[in-house]
Design a protein around this motif. Structure first.
Motif, PDB file in Angstrom:
ATOM      1  N   ALA A  16       0.645  -1.146   0.039  1.00 17.18           N
ATOM      2  CA  ALA A  16       0.141  -0.036   0.018  1.00 17.18           C
ATOM      3  C   ALA A  16       0.905   1.278  -0.095  1.00 17.18           C
ATOM      4  O   ALA A  16       0.596   2.237  -0.569  1.00 17.18           O
ATOM      5  CB  ALA A  16      -1.059  -0.024   1.236  1.00 17.18           C
TER       6      ALA A  16
ATOM      7  N   ALA B  19      -9.143  -2.060   1.534  1.00 20.56           N
ATOM      8  CA  ALA B  19      -8.753  -3.047   2.387  1.00 20.56           C
ATOM      9  C   ALA B  19      -9.767  -3.740   3.076  1.00 20.56           C
ATOM     10  O   ALA B  19     -10.995  -3.170   2.755  1.00 20.56           O
ATOM     11  CB  ALA B  19      -7.701  -2.244   3.471  1.00 20.56           C
TER      12      ALA B  19
ATOM     13  N   TYR C  78      -6.138  -6.961  -0.270  1.00 22.87           N
ATOM     14  CA  TYR C  78      -6.608  -5.815  -0.914  1.00 22.87           C
ATOM     15  C   TYR C  78      -7.307  -6.101  -2.312  1.00 22.87           C
ATOM     16  O   TYR C  78      -7.015  -7.113  -2.953  1.00 22.87           O
ATOM     17  CB  TYR C  78      -5.539  -4.827  -1.273  1.00 22.87           C
ATOM     18  CG  TYR C  78      -4.765  -4.295   0.014  1.00 22.87           C
ATOM     19  CD1 TYR C  78      -5.236  -3.536   0.653  1.00 22.87           C
ATOM     20  CD2 TYR C  78      -3.248  -4.773   0.081  1.00 22.87           C
ATOM     21  CE1 TYR C  78      -4.473  -3.049   1.731  1.00 22.87           C
ATOM     22  CE2 TYR C  78      -2.638  -4.227   1.057  1.00 22.87           C
ATOM     23  CZ  TYR C  78      -3.167  -3.353   2.074  1.00 22.87           C
ATOM     24  OH  TYR C  78      -2.253  -2.903   3.205  1.00 22.87           O
TER      25      TYR C  78
ATOM     26  N   TYR D 178     -15.325  -2.559   0.444  1.00 19.12           N
ATOM     27  CA  TYR D 178     -14.712  -3.892  -0.075  1.00 19.12           C
ATOM     28  C   TYR D 178     -15.170  -5.056  -0.471  1.00 19.12           C
ATOM     29  O   TYR D 178     -15.176  -5.646  -1.514  1.00 19.12           O
ATOM     30  CB  TYR D 178     -13.568  -4.126   1.190  1.00 19.12           C
ATOM     31  CG  TYR D 178     -12.875  -5.674   1.198  1.00 19.12           C
ATOM     32  CD1 TYR D 178     -11.668  -5.688   0.636  1.00 19.12           C
ATOM     33  CD2 TYR D 178     -13.296  -6.793   1.673  1.00 19.12           C
ATOM     34  CE1 TYR D 178     -10.820  -6.763   0.593  1.00 19.12           C
ATOM     35  CE2 TYR D 178     -12.819  -8.027   1.536  1.00 19.12           C
ATOM     36  CZ  TYR D 178     -11.329  -8.059   1.089  1.00 19.12           C
ATOM     37  OH  TYR D 178     -10.783  -9.236   0.934  1.00 19.12           O
TER      38      TYR D 178
END
Ligand code: FAD
Length: 507
Positions: A13, A29, A58, A35
């Motif tokens: 990241a 995330a 991710y 997500y």
């Protein structure tokens, strides 16, 4: 199996942020409320949408090529696996699940530009576009041009084309990959390559060898093919009591050699009908590149037993035939192809086989009996022949050309998770039963009908040996060439998955 330590996620990241700035709407995330919806949006098989399904560390959703480059560079530097997803139709969900403990899903849905050049008879299409969007854009530009891709409009270009996708025009025009003239991809070093800069070997590999072993496909440039303003479709159904077995038997000798404008797909499944109870229904679903009079001229002469008549044959435009074959009703407008969620999602399993000789009629009787005992599993036979038999088997990684009469898809769908064990068993049991009739040494399989029963690669010391097990089924004699190219372009096996092309040396 390769594993990236959890502590290696943060570098990914931060590396990405250093390269592209704000990660808002690019990196998700598990703590991000978007997500789960982002992950689930393109899951097309509910078997892989369970709480127990492995989830990515991710999800990244690039909207520029520079983002894709940065994602590859940072994932490689962090030694974390990337799973690439375009349309999410992989039958084993391997574009968004993994056997490795850490992985990232790189989702291409923001990269979906399409441009059609009627004069040059070419279309440029980005990997995150869906096949239906491509068909729609071609039809909007010209009602005399088309692309010979698959029937499900929500399939992603990235997976469908790179896996050697086929559709109802394959006997006349071959596979998607027989009609690709250029491509753009990001390689393991984060470089953007086109056909010229990647060279003919790599360009060969990503036309049927599956993109995910070699890099991230950004786009394909495809050749458009001629279609008449009127095409004709029909669907004829017969059960055992109406001589279905004889018709299926005849189909084996006719469908692969008939006029190459005619594609007669055969669906066979157990059904319950009154008053006889259980039987087998054979459905002959066809698309003909011509009008109904011409079609009846062909079927009356070559396949009179099928009894196709004027009432069965419906004339329509090519784009309407796309909707027909995708099972939309006849009032549906082509604009449905722009709806990226026009499909319904349930549980399913697919397997595949190829046939080099017809099944004897006594064999058909046994197969149908077995299917009625099993209860639900059905199959689809897609005839080859036509230009499929003329294209050399080494022209693309897809090897099943001359000598292969048809491909079989084992097909079972369900809505209740509890049925999984029984239905997977039915698929495997019929596959075992078909052994004497299917192709041999090795028994062939179709990459786009992903089936992890035929082998899984853990990408460890046995990577080449494991890869050979499924790789020779998918690619026959082309497998070693794919391994050679893979070894040259990605020697560290960064682009890997459960059935990727291995390198010659163990990682
Ligand atoms: C309902 C349904 C109908 C189908 N009908 C047909 C048909 O008519 N003809 C046919 O040939 N097939 C058919 N298929 C199979 C389909 O072609 C494959 O599942 C194909 O891989 C789907 O591509 P995708 O991008 O949607 O899948 P994804 O699940 O996104 O990807 C499939 C594979 O391709 C890789 N991949 C995806 N995008 C990229 C990229 N940009 N770069 C590199 N690798 C990438 C993934 O990592 C994965 O390994 C059908 C599938 C379904 C579910």
């Amino acid at each position: 199996m390769l594993q990236s330590a959890f502590s290696q996620q943060a570098p990914f990241a931060s590396c990405l942020q250093a390269k592209i700035g704000s990660l808002t709407n690019i990196l998700y995330a598990p703590t991000n409320p978007s997500y789960a919806p982002t992950l689930q949006e393109f899951i097309k098989n509910s078997r892989f949408n369970q709480t127990t399904t492995p989830k990515p560390n991710y999800i990244v959703t690039p909207s520029t090529y520079a983002h894709v480059q940065a994602i590859v560079i940072c994932a490689n530097a962090s030694n974390i696996q990337i799973k690439i997803r375009s349309g999410g139709h992989d039958y084993e969900g391997i574009s968004y699940t993994s056997i490795e403990s850490s992985f990232i899903v790189l989702d291409m849905f923001n990269l979906r530009n399409i441009s059609v050049n009627v004069g040059l008879r070419l279309a440029y299409v980005q990997a995150g576009a869906q096949m239906g969007e491509l068909y729609y854009n071609i039809w909007k530009a010209s009602n005399k041009l088309a692309f010979p891709g698959g029937v499900c409009p929500t399939m992603g270009v990235g997976g469908h084309i790179s896996g050697g996708g086929y559709g109802a025009m394959l006997r006349k025009y071959g596979l998607t990959v027989d009609n690709v003239v250029d491509a753009e991809m990001v390689d393991v070093n984060g470089r953007i390559l086109d056909r010229k800069s990647m060279g003919e070997d790599l360009f060969w590999a990503i036309r049927g060898g599956g993109g995910a072993s070699f890099g991230v496909i950004l786009s394909y440039t495809v050749k458009l093919v001629d279609v008449p303003e009127i095409v004709t479709v029909f669907r004829v159904e017969r059960v055992l009591e109406e001589n279905a077995t004889d018709l299926v038997n005849r189909w084996q000798y006719i469908a692969p050699v008939i006029d190459n404008r005619l594609f007669i797909r055969l669906l066979v499944q157990p059904v319950t009908v009154k008053p006889n109870g259980k039987t087998i229904r054979a459905s002959f679903i066809a698309m003909f590149l011509g009008n109904s009079q011409e079609l009846l001229g062909v079927t009356d002469k070559e396949f009179p037993e099928l009894g196709v008549n004027k009432n069965d044959a419906s004339e329509m435009s090519w784009i309407e035939s796309v909707l027909y074959l995708a099972n939309f009703d006849n009032k549906t407008k082509p604009e449905i192809l722009l709806n990226r969620h026009s499909d319904t999602v349930g549980f399913g399993k697919r397997k595949s086989d190829y046939f080099q000789t017809p099944v004897p009629k006594a064999g058909l009787d046994l197969i149908f009996k077995k299917m009625m005992e099993l209860g639900k599993i059905g199959f689809v036979w897609n005839p080859y022949g036509g230009v499929m038999a003329q294209i050399p088997s080494s022209a693309t990684p897809f090897p099943h050309r001359a000598g292969f009469l048809w491909k079989m898809q084992y097909s079972i769908n369900w809505k209740d998770a509890e049925l999984e064990k029984d239905y997977l068993n039915q698929a495997r049991s019929l596959y075992d039963f078909m052994t004497p009739y299917a192709s041999k040494s090795p028994r062939g399989a179709f990459l786009n009908y992903r089936d992890i029963d035929i082998g899984v690669n853990h990408n460890g010391a046995n990577s080449y040996a494991e890869g050979k097990v499924y790789g020779e089924k998918y690619f026959l004699g082309n497998f070693d060439r794919l391994v050679k190219i893979k070894t040259a372009v990605d020697p560290q096996n960064f682009f890997r998955n459960e059935q990727s092309i291995p390198t010659f040396s163990a990682r």
